[in-house]
Design an enzyme around this catalytic site. Structure first.
Site, PDB file in Angstrom:
ATOM      1  N   ASP A  92       0.411  -1.004   0.377  1.00 13.29           N
ATOM      2  CA  ASP A  92       0.136  -0.100   0.367  1.00 13.29           C
ATOM      3  C   ASP A  92       0.639   1.191   0.166  1.00 13.29           C
ATOM      4  OD1 ASP A  92      -1.811  -1.747   0.057  1.00 13.29           O
ATOM      5  OD2 ASP A  92      -2.191  -1.712   2.531  1.00 13.29           O
ATOM      6  N   LYS A 142       1.849   2.095  -5.340  1.00 14.11           N
ATOM      7  CA  LYS A 142       3.071   1.306  -5.895  1.00 14.11           C
ATOM      8  C   LYS A 142       2.113   1.730  -7.760  1.00 14.11           C
ATOM      9  CE  LYS A 142       2.657  -2.845  -4.279  1.00 14.11           C
ATOM     10  NZ  LYS A 142       1.977  -1.792  -3.152  1.00 14.11           N
ATOM     11  N   GLY A 199      -4.388  -3.847  -3.805  1.00  9.90           N
ATOM     12  CA  GLY A 199      -5.819  -3.149  -3.682  1.00  9.90           C
ATOM     13  C   GLY A 199      -4.679  -1.805  -4.350  1.00  9.90           C
ATOM     14  N   HIS A 200      -4.794  -2.095  -5.484  1.00  2.12           N
ATOM     15  CA  HIS A 200      -4.217  -0.688  -5.849  1.00  2.12           C
ATOM     16  C   HIS A 200      -5.103   0.829  -6.749  1.00  2.12           C
ATOM     17  CE1 HIS A 200      -0.922  -3.518  -6.972  1.00  2.12           C
ATOM     18  NE2 HIS A 200      -0.819  -3.288  -5.791  1.00  2.12           N
ATOM     19  N   GLN A 208       1.541  -6.181  -3.350  1.00  2.00           N
ATOM     20  CA  GLN A 208       1.989  -6.737  -1.567  1.00  2.00           C
ATOM     21  C   GLN A 208       3.923  -5.646  -1.920  1.00  2.00           C
ATOM     22  OE1 GLN A 208       0.952  -9.378  -3.359  1.00  2.00           O
ATOM     23  NE2 GLN A 208      -0.508  -8.817  -2.745  1.00  2.00           N
TER      24      GLN A 208
HETATM   25  P1  GDP Z   1      -0.476   0.871  -3.305  1.00  2.00           P
HETATM   26  O1  GDP Z   1      -1.087  -0.538  -3.476  1.00  2.00           O
HETATM   27  O2  GDP Z   1       0.191   0.128  -3.800  1.00  2.00           O
HETATM   28  O3  GDP Z   1      -1.246   0.673  -5.222  1.00  2.00           O
HETATM   29  O4  GDP Z   1      -1.346   1.728  -2.736  1.00  2.00           O
HETATM   30  P2  GDP Z   1      -2.545   1.932  -2.882  1.00  2.00           P
HETATM   31  O5  GDP Z   1      -3.667   2.141  -3.591  1.00  2.00           O
HETATM   32  O6  GDP Z   1      -3.591   0.255  -1.835  1.00  2.00           O
HETATM   33  O7  GDP Z   1      -3.043   3.231  -1.134  1.00  2.00           O
HETATM   34  C1  GDP Z   1      -2.123   3.884  -1.645  1.00  2.00           C
HETATM   35  C2  GDP Z   1      -3.141   4.905  -1.096  1.00  2.00           C
HETATM   36  O8  GDP Z   1      -3.206   6.381  -1.026  1.00  2.00           O
HETATM   37  C3  GDP Z   1      -4.313   5.478  -2.356  1.00  2.00           C
HETATM   38  O9  GDP Z   1      -5.828   5.657  -2.317  1.00  2.00           O
HETATM   39  C4  GDP Z   1      -3.366   6.594  -2.777  1.00  2.00           C
HETATM   40  O10 GDP Z   1      -5.269   7.220  -4.315  1.00  2.00           O
HETATM   41  C5  GDP Z   1      -3.337   7.988  -1.824  1.00  2.00           C
HETATM   42  N1  GDP Z   1      -2.935   8.268  -2.348  1.00  2.00           N
HETATM   43  C6  GDP Z   1      -1.058   7.614  -3.440  1.00  2.00           C
HETATM   44  N2  GDP Z   1      -0.446   8.909  -3.183  1.00  2.00           N
HETATM   45  C7  GDP Z   1      -1.054   9.754  -2.738  1.00  2.00           C
HETATM   46  C8  GDP Z   1       0.325  10.870  -2.065  1.00  2.00           C
HETATM   47  O11 GDP Z   1       1.383  11.163  -2.608  1.00  2.00           O
HETATM   48  N3  GDP Z   1      -0.669  11.712  -1.069  1.00  2.00           N
HETATM   49  C9  GDP Z   1      -2.464  11.711  -0.824  1.00  2.00           C
HETATM   50  N4  GDP Z   1      -2.895  11.721  -0.038  1.00  2.00           N
HETATM   51  N5  GDP Z   1      -2.590  10.056  -1.031  1.00  2.00           N
HETATM   52  C10 GDP Z   1      -1.963   8.997  -1.956  1.00  2.00           C
HETATM   53  P1  IMO Z   2      -0.856  -3.927  -2.381  1.00  2.00           P
HETATM   54  O1  IMO Z   2       0.012  -5.112  -3.973  1.00  2.00           O
HETATM   55  C1  IMO Z   2      -0.628  -3.970   1.947  1.00  2.00           C
HETATM   56  C2  IMO Z   2      -1.125  -8.245   4.153  1.00  2.00           C
HETATM   57  C3  IMO Z   2      -2.443  -9.025   4.781  1.00  2.00           C
HETATM   58  C4  IMO Z   2      -1.459  -9.863   5.872  1.00  2.00           C
HETATM   59  C5  IMO Z   2      -0.587 -10.548   4.768  1.00  2.00           C
HETATM   60  C6  IMO Z   2      -0.998 -11.945   4.383  1.00  2.00           C
HETATM   61  O2  IMO Z   2      -2.080  -3.858  -2.301  1.00  2.00           O
HETATM   62  O3  IMO Z   2       0.352  -3.729  -1.455  1.00  2.00           O
HETATM   63  P2  IMO Z   2      -2.567 -12.382   1.777  1.00  2.00           P
HETATM   64  O4  IMO Z   2      -4.045 -12.713   2.005  1.00  2.00           O
HETATM   65  O5  IMO Z   2      -1.724 -12.243   0.542  1.00  2.00           O
HETATM   66  O6  IMO Z   2      -1.971 -14.202   3.009  1.00  2.00           O
HETATM   67  O7  IMO Z   2      -2.222 -11.554   3.049  1.00  2.00           O
HETATM   68  O8  IMO Z   2      -0.165  -9.723   3.440  1.00  2.00           O
HETATM   69  N1  IMO Z   2      -1.672  -7.887   1.927  1.00  2.00           N
HETATM   70  C7  IMO Z   2      -1.318  -6.544   1.681  1.00  2.00           C
HETATM   71  N2  IMO Z   2      -1.460  -6.024   2.334  1.00  2.00           N
HETATM   72  N3  IMO Z   2      -1.450  -4.313   0.842  1.00  2.00           N
HETATM   73  C8  IMO Z   2      -1.363  -5.321  -0.005  1.00  2.00           C
HETATM   74  O9  IMO Z   2      -0.816  -5.415  -1.236  1.00  2.00           O
HETATM   75  C9  IMO Z   2      -1.645  -6.817   0.999  1.00  2.00           C
HETATM   76  N4  IMO Z   2      -1.396  -7.827   0.078  1.00  2.00           N
HETATM   77  C10 IMO Z   2      -1.706  -8.275   1.708  1.00  2.00           C
HETATM   78  O10 IMO Z   2      -2.454  -7.973   5.211  1.00  2.00           O
HETATM   79  O11 IMO Z   2      -0.757  -8.989   6.589  1.00  2.00           O
HETATM   80 MG    MG Z   3      -2.838  -1.543  -1.668  1.00  2.00          MG
END
Ligand code: GDP
Ligand code: IMO
Ligand code: MG
Length: 442
Positions: free
Chosen positions: A13, A16, A40-41, A223
């Site tokens: 999270d 990426k 969850g991207h 991840q």
């Molecule tokens: P990922 O799994 O690494 O792709 O990241 P996620 O989508 O799970 O979580 C990142 C969250 O932060 C998302 O809701 C993005 O829209 C948000 N986000 C990304 N970059 C920024 C930033 O620079 N500032 C803020 N406030 N939000 C951001």
């Molecule tokens: P993105 O791609 C954050 C965490 C789960 C748990 C551990 C194992 O959005 O960054 P699993 O279901 O993979 O067997 O869970 O890994 N986890 C993540 N945490 N971002 C993710 O994906 C994750 N995918 C799995 O919360 O701790």
């Molecule tokens: Mg994510």
């Protein structure tokens, strides 16, 4: 031409998808190489917000080839639901491909994931319950079902007739779960097979062809490094290889194909699920980061645990991934803090010994406490900053401090979720190759 791996340098999270989306502008192909619907991207394009789980975020662009690689585990039901929702929003699937060799998450994997978590009690991992661990476990045991099997009724039937009775024994004797029916699963999954057939091919050959044509390829990690099965905080990890090396195995390419590796980190740190998190904040500061950063899991809706930036883990991510440069996201979330802490080393609470690098024995994590350096907050909005020099002085110092601590250049700073909330410090793709300095002493 450049082939670039984007990896999470923390616990997932990190943002990426935002970074992948930025770089995808100049890419021809975006490849997911590991993980499954646990990811969850989030990508924000204008007023539209997309949340991807299985589908590479490059799908928001027209004409980019998007690949679900052989190292992924794919729940076909989740895939079809996600794809349909994107089609309904006007996106196009004509350049989407899925590997024949990716493994399929079956209903029993979902059931076992939930049941195992339940049975672990307070030792639970906190999985996303998307069946990830059990699907990879069957793959490693060489009893898994691959995407190609969904296209072959005789093979799928034979595999299910062998597998389902075995799972039923487990369900009856261990988990107290209802029995599954081979015929019912066979019919349902052959139906999915018919629906996904148009996407399925040897994606490694497609990638190889793109490499030959000097195309730009982006490998979108899911991840993060600390969730890596081999290199993460085991056993609180996922069951795949999110780190940069995983891109080669998971996409079916040789390491010589990769030109650059970019590590994405938040300006602080979050984690969902259980496991070590030395800089976790339990009080008001943690709540404040969670609230300002809207730190809620995209896949499970769980609140994310929040804490200060951990340079020990950052240095580790630089090492494990061979990072060329960093993208630091969510700088804006720290805009209102008077002071900001960065963990620069760990101290063993029992022996007093300090560690600049991660202790090699995972169990020692429990004995470690973070040693912080306090930096001044900048107390003004960074959201409109577009150049490094636009950033307040203290924010510049904060980034320079992280750069020094991790011994890796920061190429991108993100100051908001949208594409234009971004500062490019140096070209993340064609910038100078990082010269590895001496390893940090343990
Ligand atoms: P990922 O799994 O690494 O792709 O990241 P996620 O989508 O799970 O979580 C990142 C969250 O932060 C998302 O809701 C993005 O829209 C948000 N986000 C990304 N970059 C920024 C930033 O620079 N500032 C803020 N406030 N939000 C951001
Ligand atoms: P993105 O791609 C954050 C965490 C789960 C748990 C551990 C194992 O959005 O960054 P699993 O279901 O993979 O067997 O869970 O890994 N986890 C993540 N945490 N971002 C993710 O994906 C994750 N995918 C799995 O919360 O701790
Ligand atoms: Mg994510």
């Amino acid at each position: 031409m450049a082939n670039v791996v984007v990896v999470g340098a923390q616990f997932g999270d990190e943002g990426k998808a935002k970074v992948t989306d930025l770089l995808a502008m100049n890419a021809d192909m975006v490849v997911r190489y590991q993980g499954g619907a646990n990811a969850g991207h989030t990508v924000v394009v204008g007023n539209e917000t997309y949340k991807f789980h299985l589908i590479p975020s490059g799908i928001v662009y027209k004409g980019k080839q998007c690949i679900l690689g052989p190292g992924m585990v794919i729940d076909p039901k989740a895939f079809l639901t996600e794809m349909q929702a994107l089609l309904d929003r006007g996106l196009d699937d004509s350049n989407l491909k899925m590997s024949t060799a990716a493994h399929v998450t079956m209903p029993y994997h979902l059931m076992i994931d939930a049941a195992e978590e339940e049975s672990r009690g307070d030792k639970k991992i906190g999985t996303t319950k998307r069946g990830i661990g059990p699907t990879y476990a069957d793959k490693c045991a060489r009893t898994g079902i691959r995407v190609e099997d969904l296209l072959n009724p005789a093979v799928l039937q034979e595999k299910l007739e062998w597998m389902v009775p075995r799972k039923n024994v487990l369900f009856e004797r261990m988990y107290n779960l209802p029995q599954l029916d081979v015929k019912q699963i066979l019919e349902e999954y052959l139906e999915y097979g018919k629906k996904i057939k148009k996407y399925v091919c040897d994606t490694s050959a497609l990638i190889f062809e793109a490499v030959g044509d000097r195309k730009n390829i982006l490998f979108e990690g899911a991840q993060g490094t600390l969730l890596d099965l081999d290199h993460g905080t085991y056993p609180y990890v996922t069951s795949s290889s999110p780190s940069a090396g995983g891109a080669c195995v998971g996409a079916g390419i040789g390491p010589t194909i990769v030109d650059r590796v970019i590590g994405v980190s938040k300006a602080y740190m979050t984690r969902v699920g259980e496991g070590y998190f030395p800089t976790e904040l339990f009080g008001e500061e943690g709540d404040r980061i969670r609230e300002i950063g809207a730190e809620v899991g995209v896949t499970t809706g769980r609140p994310r645990r929040c804490g200060w930036f951990d340079a020990v883990l950052g240095r580790y991510a630089v090492r494990i991934n061979g990072l060329d440069c960093l993208a630091i996201t969510k700088m804006d979330v720290l805009d209102s803090f008077d002071e900001i802490q960065v963990c620069v080393e760990y101290r063993n609470k029992e022996t007093g010994k300090v560690y600049k690098d991660l202790p090699s024995i995972g169990a020692m994590f429990a004995q470690m406490e973070p040693v912080y350096k306090t930096l001044k907050g900048w107390k003004q909005s960074t959201v409109e900053c577009r150049k490094f020099s636009d950033l307040p002085d203290a924010a510049q110092k904060y980034l320079e401090f992280i750069e020094q601590e991790l011994d890796a250049p920061i190429a991108i700073v993100s100051v908001g979720p949208k594409r234009d909330n971004t500062i490019i410090i140096e070209d993340p793709i064609h910038g100078p190759k990082r010269v590895l300095s001496k390893a940090v002493p343990a």
